[in-house]
Design an enzyme around this catalytic site. Sequence first.
Site, PDB file in Angstrom:
ATOM      1  N   ASP A 171       0.822  -1.209   0.000  1.00  5.93           N
ATOM      2  CA  ASP A 171       0.000   0.000   0.000  1.00  5.93           C
ATOM      3  C   ASP A 171       0.856   1.260   0.000  1.00  5.93           C
ATOM      4  OD1 ASP A 171       0.973  -0.370   2.577  1.00  5.93           O
ATOM      5  OD2 ASP A 171      -0.972  -0.890   3.417  1.00  5.93           O
TER       6      ASP A 171
ATOM      7  N   HIS B  71      -7.278  -5.279  10.031  1.00  7.22           N
ATOM      8  CA  HIS B  71      -7.131  -4.960   8.613  1.00  7.22           C
ATOM      9  C   HIS B  71      -5.809  -5.474   8.073  1.00  7.22           C
ATOM     10  CE1 HIS B  71      -5.522  -0.993  10.297  1.00  7.22           C
ATOM     11  NE2 HIS B  71      -4.537  -1.384   9.520  1.00  7.22           N
TER      12      HIS B  71
ATOM     13  N   GLU C  41      -9.755  -2.047   4.938  1.00  7.78           N
ATOM     14  CA  GLU C  41     -10.455  -1.737   6.176  1.00  7.78           C
ATOM     15  C   GLU C  41     -11.691  -2.621   6.334  1.00  7.78           C
ATOM     16  OE1 GLU C  41      -8.942   0.251   8.106  1.00  7.78           O
ATOM     17  OE2 GLU C  41      -8.388   2.164   7.204  1.00  7.78           O
TER      18      GLU C  41
ATOM     19  N   GLU D 192      -7.405  -3.770  14.417  1.00  2.09           N
ATOM     20  CA  GLU D 192      -8.802  -4.171  14.237  1.00  2.09           C
ATOM     21  C   GLU D 192      -8.968  -5.187  13.112  1.00  2.09           C
ATOM     22  OE1 GLU D 192     -11.231  -0.696  13.912  1.00  2.09           O
ATOM     23  OE2 GLU D 192     -10.633   0.063  15.871  1.00  2.09           O
TER      24      GLU D 192
END
Length: 252
Positions: free
Chosen positions: A72, A143, A148, A141
Site C-alpha cells: 500500500d 485490517h 479496512e 482491528e
Amino acid sequence: MKQATFSSPDDASQYLADYIIHRIKSFKPTASTPFVLGLPTGSSPEGVYARLIAACKQGRISFKNVVTFNMDEYLGLTPENPQSYHYFMFDKFFNHIDIPRENINILNGLAKDVHKECANYEAEIKKYGRINLFLGGLGPEGHLAFNEAGSTRDSKTRKVNLVESTIKANCRFFDNDESKVPKHALSVGISTILDNSDEVALIVLGDSKKFALDKTINGKKNDPKYPSSYLQDHDNVLIVCDNAAAGLKSKL
C-alpha cells in the site's frame, strides 16, 4: 493456518527472517525466474527487515533475483516524504540490500490516474505469475494492508478511504495531528493477496494485536468486519507472533 509463537518480538522476528531466507534460497531464483516477495510497512516488520539486512551483509542471502511488491501507499505523499511508505521501505530495507531498483514495485501515491495505476499494479503482479511469499502485518482491528472493515473477498488493488480508527492510530507518525494524516490510500485487495500468493506469512507483535489475531484465527470465516478473517480462506498461512499477541504470559 500454522502458528509459531515466541516469548519475545526479537525471537519472532529472527524466526521469520530465517524462514524467508530459507524460502528464497530453496527456490534458487534466477534473473529470468525471480522469487516474488510481497512486503508490508509498519513497526511489526522492522525487526524482520533488520535481520534480513544483516543476513545480506553477511553473505547469507542475496536479493539480486528477488522482485518485491509492496502492499500500500498513502495518496498525496511524495516518495521523499518521511511518512510515505516509499520512503519507509527504502530507509528501513531497500537501501541496505543488493536488490536491483527495477525489481522494486511500490504503488504511486501521486498517480494522476488512480484507476490506471491500480490496474497496472495488478497486471504487473500477474506478469510474474504468482507471489511466492506475501509477508504481511496485522492492524489492531484486523485490517490487512489498507483493507479496512467492509472490504470484500473479491477486492483488488484500489483507492481506499481510511477509517477514523486507522487515522487515529497513524497520527502518531504525523505529529499526533489527525488532520495531517492522509484520508485516502492505494492498497492491494483481499483477492490480490489470497488469489495471487502461494503463501502468506504474518508478523504479529504486541498486546494491541491480541484482539485482531484472535479474530483472524478463531473468528467467523470471511467476516468483512475483520478482513484478516479472509486468511482462513487460504490454505498456506503462517502466523508468527509473540506471547503478548497470542494472549500468553511470558515466563520469567
